[in-house]
Every structure is written in structure tokens, then in C-alpha cells.
Design an enzyme around this catalytic site. Structure first.
Site, short mmCIF file in Angstrom:
data_model
loop_
_atom_site.label_atom_id
_atom_site.label_comp_id
_atom_site.label_asym_id
_atom_site.label_seq_id
_atom_site.Cartn_x
_atom_site.Cartn_y
_atom_site.Cartn_z
N CYS A 1 26.01 -27.38 -3.74
CA CYS A 1 25.57 -28.03 -4.98
C CYS A 1 25.02 -26.98 -5.95
O CYS A 1 25.22 -27.06 -7.16
CB CYS A 1 24.49 -29.08 -4.69
SG CYS A 1 24.90 -30.21 -3.36
N ARG B 1 32.02 -31.51 -3.98
CA ARG B 1 32.13 -32.88 -3.47
C ARG B 1 30.78 -33.30 -2.88
O ARG B 1 29.86 -32.49 -2.80
CB ARG B 1 33.24 -32.98 -2.41
CG ARG B 1 33.11 -32.05 -1.24
CD ARG B 1 34.40 -31.99 -0.44
NE ARG B 1 34.32 -31.10 0.69
CZ ARG B 1 35.36 -30.67 1.38
NH1 ARG B 1 36.57 -31.05 1.04
NH2 ARG B 1 35.22 -29.86 2.42
N CYS C 1 20.82 -27.42 -1.68
CA CYS C 1 22.15 -27.40 -1.03
C CYS C 1 22.97 -26.28 -1.66
O CYS C 1 23.15 -26.27 -2.88
CB CYS C 1 22.80 -28.76 -1.23
SG CYS C 1 24.59 -28.77 -1.14
N ARG D 1 26.07 -45.63 -9.98
CA ARG D 1 25.67 -44.63 -10.97
C ARG D 1 26.07 -44.99 -12.40
O ARG D 1 25.47 -44.51 -13.35
CB ARG D 1 26.26 -43.26 -10.62
CG ARG D 1 25.75 -42.70 -9.30
CD ARG D 1 26.49 -41.41 -8.94
NE ARG D 1 26.15 -40.89 -7.62
CZ ARG D 1 25.16 -40.05 -7.36
NH1 ARG D 1 24.37 -39.64 -8.35
NH2 ARG D 1 24.95 -39.60 -6.13
#
Length: 378
Positions: A326, A120, A323, A216
Site C-alpha cells: 500500500c 490490490r 503495509c 465505499r
């Protein structure tokens, strides 16, 4: 056609499958340094953090038990322990692998519970995130520096020349670019669908962020790029769907079991997986990979190796993501797509698999299997 096939046949079963122990634990090394540039430092936002499977020493019987699983499961058979993971590794190592084992064999690799670490939006963005994707597109998609991607802030102008260049590539390289674009679109969709909407009294609220989705993918806001990105997402789905339909014979053999140490649950997991494979075979409009690498055999072999090395490079770039969460999902989905390509390029080997013994011609590791199904689930 894809939407209805996925919604009614595939999605409910794949969601159920990914909750089972075999598919919810993924062994990954999140400590590998970025091999291409000095890292900007790790993301300090708390939602970037990955919670590995915790190990707590229990006085009784000197067993290593997880505090989280004590809370989650009442039945002792479902408690995950360090010994269980060691047992899984011992079982996997006894299998006859014929592929490069990288992250899985590293002392820094650890099991991560994917259900406790969902993909997320974490707040990770800016130059560090942009640099990763820019490096993937600019250096690994066969593009000359004189051709600029649309919406690239460094581009001197919006480029129809980009699509003119893309259409001039051989089929295999066009496919490669579209898969990477589809993977990028897929990840961006997940971030838009599970976005941190607000945080009240330390309790975060996650949900769909329409504004982020439009930014996006909306044709106006993306100067026509959004629909192309979504089209490539469907293409990625078709490629991974095709791979699942092709790899079924590998799993149908009695020698292959999805081992976690719980024989009853393992049998149920395999039955559900084979059901999904049967459903994938029923799809009427599969991508035909036979048109790829169909020319001169020597050139085809060279091109296949070139694509493999480019893809391997992209998987290494995922170690540059700042991250951890990620990075986890980037590595998993890249490995899943890599496994799908490996399957599509190994049709003969899969057809010639022995029924009751391991094969050196084609083999999948536990991590490849977990990554393939979770990437398709995403």
C-alpha cells in the site's frame, strides 16, 4: 465523454506502455520511518509484502542475475541485472536535473517491478489505515478543526457545513481538496476491483468485490458521499490528462530518450509515449489551469508555495502506511500527481526548453516520469 475517450483512445495504449521495462521498474525507499507518529508496526499479512527486484550471484562471469527473470525471459537481452540498474542510475545522473531528489538517492531505495507487485486489496485496514487518511484530510487540506468531514466518526453531526466551507475557499484550495479526494477514490476503487475473494490450497483468487464497492461509493450507504467521491476521481483524471498534453514538448526533443540500455526497445517505448501524448491533445474538454494563480502575482506565488508544501507533507505521510504494498502504490500515485501539478505550474519553462541540451528551467527525473504515467494508468 471521458469514459469513451479513455476506453477507446487512452487505456489500450497506456496498458501496453506500462508493461515496457522503462515504466515497470520504480525506484522507491520503503524503509523511511513515519515522521509524524510512532508506527503501529508493519502489516504482517503476506500480501502486504513487496518483492524487490531479486539479485542472485551467478558464478559465471561474476554477473548478478535475477532468478525470477531467468524464468520469465528466454532471451538474454531481457534479463534484468544489478549492473543494468546501476547503468540506468549512471545515465540518469549524467542528465541535468533541477529538482529535489529524495527517495531515489537513498541507499535504502530499491527497484520494484510494478507488474510483479500489483495494487490490490491486501487486508490492511483498521485504525492504522484510517489514521493516515484522516491526517491527510484534517491537517493538509486547509480545513479548520471546527468543520467536520462527512462520515467522520468523530463528527458530532453530518455536515452540510463542510461543503458550505469548501465552496467558500479560493479555487486553488478547492482544487487541492478535490484532487486528494479523487486520489483516495482511485485507490479505493483499485482495492474493490482486485479484492481477495478466496484462497484455496494456498492459491489466492482476486476479483471485483461489489459489496466493497457499494460500501465505499453507493449513495445510500455513504449518505450521498459516494457520487461526490467518483466525481472527484474524474476531476483527478482530467488534471493528469491535461498535464500529459502539456508536457509533450519536453519528450518530443531528440535529447530525451527513455533509457534502459536496449536502443531498439527504448525507441519503440518513446514512439508509443508520443502517440499517447498526441491522443491526450485531441481531448476536446481539457481543464483550464490558467484560472489558477491568476490574481495578484505576489499572493499567487505565496499560495502556490503553500500548496506545494501541503502536497509535500502528504507525500511524507505515505511513509506512515503500515503495509509495504500500500505504501509503494501510495507513494507512486502521490508522486505522479505531484509531477502532474509541477508540469501544470511550469508552462513557460516547458515552452522555452532548448532542443538539443538539458534545461535547468524544467527537468523530470526517471522516477517522476515512471510515477506520472503509472498514476495516470491507475
Amino acid at each position: 465523454s471521458i469514459d469513451s475517450f479513455n476506453t477507446y483512445k487512452i487505456f489500450p495504449k497506456i496498458q501496453k506502455l506500462l508493461e515496457r521495462d522503462y515504466f515497470r521498474y520504480y525506484k522507491v525507499n520503503l524503509m523511511r520511518p513515519c515522521p509524524f507518529w510512532a508506527e503501529d508496526g508493519q502489516c504482517s499479512i503476506k500480501d502486504c509484502h513487496v518483492e524487490p527486484c531479486p539479485e542472485v550471484y551467478n558464478q559465471v562471469g561474476n554477473k548478478v542475475l535475477s532468478s525470477i527473470y531467468k524464468k520469465l525471459y528466454l532471451d538474454i537481452k531481457n534479463i534484468q541485472s544489478k549492473e543494468a540498474f546501476i547503468d540506468w542510475a549512471r545515465y540518469d545522473d549524467s542528465q541535468d536535473h533541477f529538482c529535489e531528489l529524495d527517495d531515489e538517492r537513498s541507499p535504502a531505495a530499491q527497484y520494484v517491478d510494478l507488474l510483479l507487485n500489483p495494487e490490490r486489496y491486501t487486508g490492511y485496514k483498521g485504525p492504522s489505515a484510517w489514521r493516515v487518511w484522516n491526517s491527510i484530510y484534517e491537517e493538509n487540506c486547509f480545513k479548520p478543526r471546527s468543520v467536520y468531514r462527512p462520515l467522520n466518526p468523530l463528527a458530532p453531526s453530518w455536515g452540510e457545513s463542510f461543503y458550505k466551507w469548501l465552496e467558500g475557499l479560493c479555487l486553488e484550495k478547492r482544487v487541492f481538496y478535490k484532487l486528494i479526494s479523487g486520489l483516495h477514490a482511485s485507490i479505493n476503487l483499485h482495492l474493490s476491483a482486485k479484492y481477495l475473494l478466496e484462497e484455496t490450497w494456498g492459491k489466492p483468487s482476486w476479483g471485483p468485490n461489489i459489496k466493497e464497492f457499494k460500501r465505499r461509493f453507493d449513495p445510500v450507504e455513504t449518505k450521498g458521499e459516494g457520487p461526490r467521491r467518483l466525481k472527484n476521481l474524474y476531476f483527478l483524471y482530467l488534471i493528469e490528462l491535461r498535464a500529459l498534453s502539456k508536457v509533450a514538448p519536453y519528450f518530443e526533443r531528440s535529447i530525451v530518450d527513455l533509457y534502459t540500455g536496449n536502443a531498439e526497445e527504448d525507441a519503440e517505448t518513446k514512439t508509443l509515449l508520443l502517440e499517447i501524448f498526441r491522443d491526450t491533445k485531441s481531448f476536446p474538454m481539457h481543464f483550464d489551469e490558467k484560472s489558477m494563480f491568476a490574481g495578484n502575482q505576489k499572493e499567487a506565488k505565496s499560495l502556490k508555495e503553500e500548496l506545494r508544501l501541503h502536497f509535500k507533507n502528504i507525500s511524507r505521510i505515505m511513509d506512515c502506511v503500515g503495509c509495504d504494498k500500500c505504501r509503494l502504490w501510495g507513494k507512486l500515485q502521490t508522486q505522479g500527481l505531484g509531477t502532474a501539478l509541477k508540469i501544470l505550474f511550469s508552462e513557460k519553462e516547458i515552452q522555452n526548453l532548448p532542443e538539443n541540451s538539458p534545461s535547468k528551467g524544467f527537468q523530470l527525473t526517471r522516477e517522476e516520469i515512471v510515477a506520472l504515467l503509472n498514476a495516470f494508468g491507475r
